[in-house]
Design an enzyme around this catalytic site. Structure first.
Site, PDB file in Angstrom:
ATOM      1  N   PRO A 123      43.450  41.649  46.853  1.00 49.37           N
ATOM      2  CA  PRO A 123      44.417  41.013  45.970  1.00 49.37           C
ATOM      3  C   PRO A 123      45.237  42.017  45.184  1.00 49.37           C
ATOM      4  O   PRO A 123      46.297  41.682  44.654  1.00 49.37           O
ATOM      5  CB  PRO A 123      43.538  40.167  45.048  1.00 49.37           C
ATOM      6  CG  PRO A 123      42.220  40.874  45.035  1.00 49.37           C
ATOM      7  CD  PRO A 123      42.068  41.435  46.419  1.00 49.37           C
ATOM      8  N   ASN A 124      44.739  43.260  45.108  1.00 49.66           N
ATOM      9  CA  ASN A 124      45.425  44.291  44.336  1.00 49.66           C
ATOM     10  C   ASN A 124      44.996  45.643  44.889  1.00 49.66           C
ATOM     11  O   ASN A 124      43.808  45.854  45.140  1.00 49.66           O
ATOM     12  CB  ASN A 124      45.072  44.161  42.854  1.00 49.66           C
ATOM     13  CG  ASN A 124      45.964  44.984  41.960  1.00 49.66           C
ATOM     14  OD1 ASN A 124      46.041  46.199  42.108  1.00 49.66           O
ATOM     15  ND2 ASN A 124      46.644  44.335  41.017  1.00 49.66           N
ATOM     16  N   HIS A 155      52.913  37.790  34.800  1.00 47.08           N
ATOM     17  CA  HIS A 155      53.772  38.453  35.778  1.00 47.08           C
ATOM     18  C   HIS A 155      55.238  38.112  35.510  1.00 47.08           C
ATOM     19  O   HIS A 155      55.545  37.227  34.711  1.00 47.08           O
ATOM     20  CB  HIS A 155      53.412  38.035  37.210  1.00 47.08           C
ATOM     21  CG  HIS A 155      52.202  38.725  37.751  1.00 47.08           C
ATOM     22  ND1 HIS A 155      50.919  38.266  37.512  1.00 47.08           N
ATOM     23  CD2 HIS A 155      52.065  39.847  38.506  1.00 47.08           C
ATOM     24  CE1 HIS A 155      50.054  39.068  38.103  1.00 47.08           C
ATOM     25  NE2 HIS A 155      50.723  40.035  38.714  1.00 47.08           N
ATOM     26  N   LYS A 159      57.686  35.780  40.444  1.00 45.75           N
ATOM     27  CA  LYS A 159      56.449  35.579  41.216  1.00 45.75           C
ATOM     28  C   LYS A 159      56.287  34.104  41.545  1.00 45.75           C
ATOM     29  O   LYS A 159      56.433  33.243  40.679  1.00 45.75           O
ATOM     30  CB  LYS A 159      55.235  36.101  40.442  1.00 45.75           C
ATOM     31  CG  LYS A 159      53.951  36.063  41.265  1.00 45.75           C
ATOM     32  CD  LYS A 159      52.846  36.878  40.609  1.00 45.75           C
ATOM     33  CE  LYS A 159      51.545  36.804  41.397  1.00 45.75           C
ATOM     34  NZ  LYS A 159      51.686  37.316  42.775  1.00 45.75           N
TER      35      LYS A 159
END
Length: 269
Positions: A123-124, A155, A159
């Site tokens: 996810p990151n 964010h 997004k």
């Protein structure tokens, strides 16, 4: 030298991925793609990103440049990523997935594909966030039984999915450390008369505003004290550098499903 193809190379993240690959001593940019309707198709990928001429023209389908790369790095959209999985399976390529927003059914497709090809999915891709995942596991084992757990993420206005993949990853780390499935304990939002929170629930709150690159906080709140574990990204290059690091690492790995925990060697922490 690992030859890397960047899916969605003309986007915000794509351009950073091109730069990261170009400046990594173990990687080179072999190809870049963009949507067929984009006016940038045919433009040199290096010039597009302000890095000078690479003699690598942006294509509308990576199958047209399949001899030019070993690994695809894909931070696009689920439908595009699933198409690139099929391309990789056909041609023996490997795949870094930074795309978020997959359905449960799509995740099963990715898992099945990993039996035939090498995939890193996270996810990151920042080192800091992946260290945070490990810290959250430790905190949950100590405090999870008696604290209220809440996750807040913020964010930029553009997004399109919520909560973020990173926030979900934080929730999965906490829930897993406590012996739960996240979907069984997650409260994705609250509105109106909700009643008191239950003991095991993990709450999520989402902010979308301005140009926030990414901020995530996991809160362990008890009566009289609160512990917060926070990560703030100030430059997308931290994600791009991590993804290219993962691509270099993956290049000699056999078929399987890998995460940044594997890439960074965090399993023993």
């Amino acid at each position: 030298m690992v030859r890397i193809a960047i899916a969605g190379a003309a986007g915000r993240m794509g351009r950073n991925l091109v730069k990261a690959a170009h400046h990594n001593s173990e990687a080179s940019v072999g190809a870049g793609s963009e949507r067929p309707e984009s006016s940038l198709v045919g433009v040199d990928v290096g010039e597009l990103c302000g890095e000078g001429r690479f003699d690598v023209a942006l294509v509308d389908d990576l199958s047209k440049a399949v001899e030019e790369f070993d690994v695809i790095v894909d931070f696009t959209a689920p439908v595009s990523t699933l198409a690139n999985i099929e391309l990789c399976k056909r041609h023996g390529k490997k795949l870094i997935i930074g795309t978020t927003g997959f359905s449960e059914e799509e995740k099963l497709v990715i898992d099945a594909a990993s039996k035939e090809m090498a995939i890193v999915m996270a996810p990151n891709y920042s080192v800091g966030v992946n260290l945070v995942f490990k810290l959250l596991e430790k905190a949950a084992k100590v405090m999870g039984d008696y604290c209220d757990v809440e996750i807040v993420e913020a964010h930029h206005r553009h997004k399109v999915d919520a909560p973020s993949g990173t926030a979900i990853g934080m929730g999965e780390a906490i829930a897993g450390a406590m012996g739960n499935e996240l979907n069984d304990v997650a409260v994705w939002s609250r509105e109106g008369i909700t009643g008191e929170r239950t003991k095991d629930e993990i709450g999520f709150a989402t902010i979308r505003a301005g140009d926030i690159i990414g901020e995530h906080t996991a809160m362990f709140a008890d009566i009289g004290e609160r512990v917060e574990i926070t990560h703030k990204a100030t430059d997308r290059m931290t994600f791009a550098n991590g993804a290219i690091k993962a691509a270099v690492w993956l290049n000699d790995k056999p078929a399987g499903f890998y995460t940044m925990t594997d890439v960074l060697g965090l399993n023993d922490l």
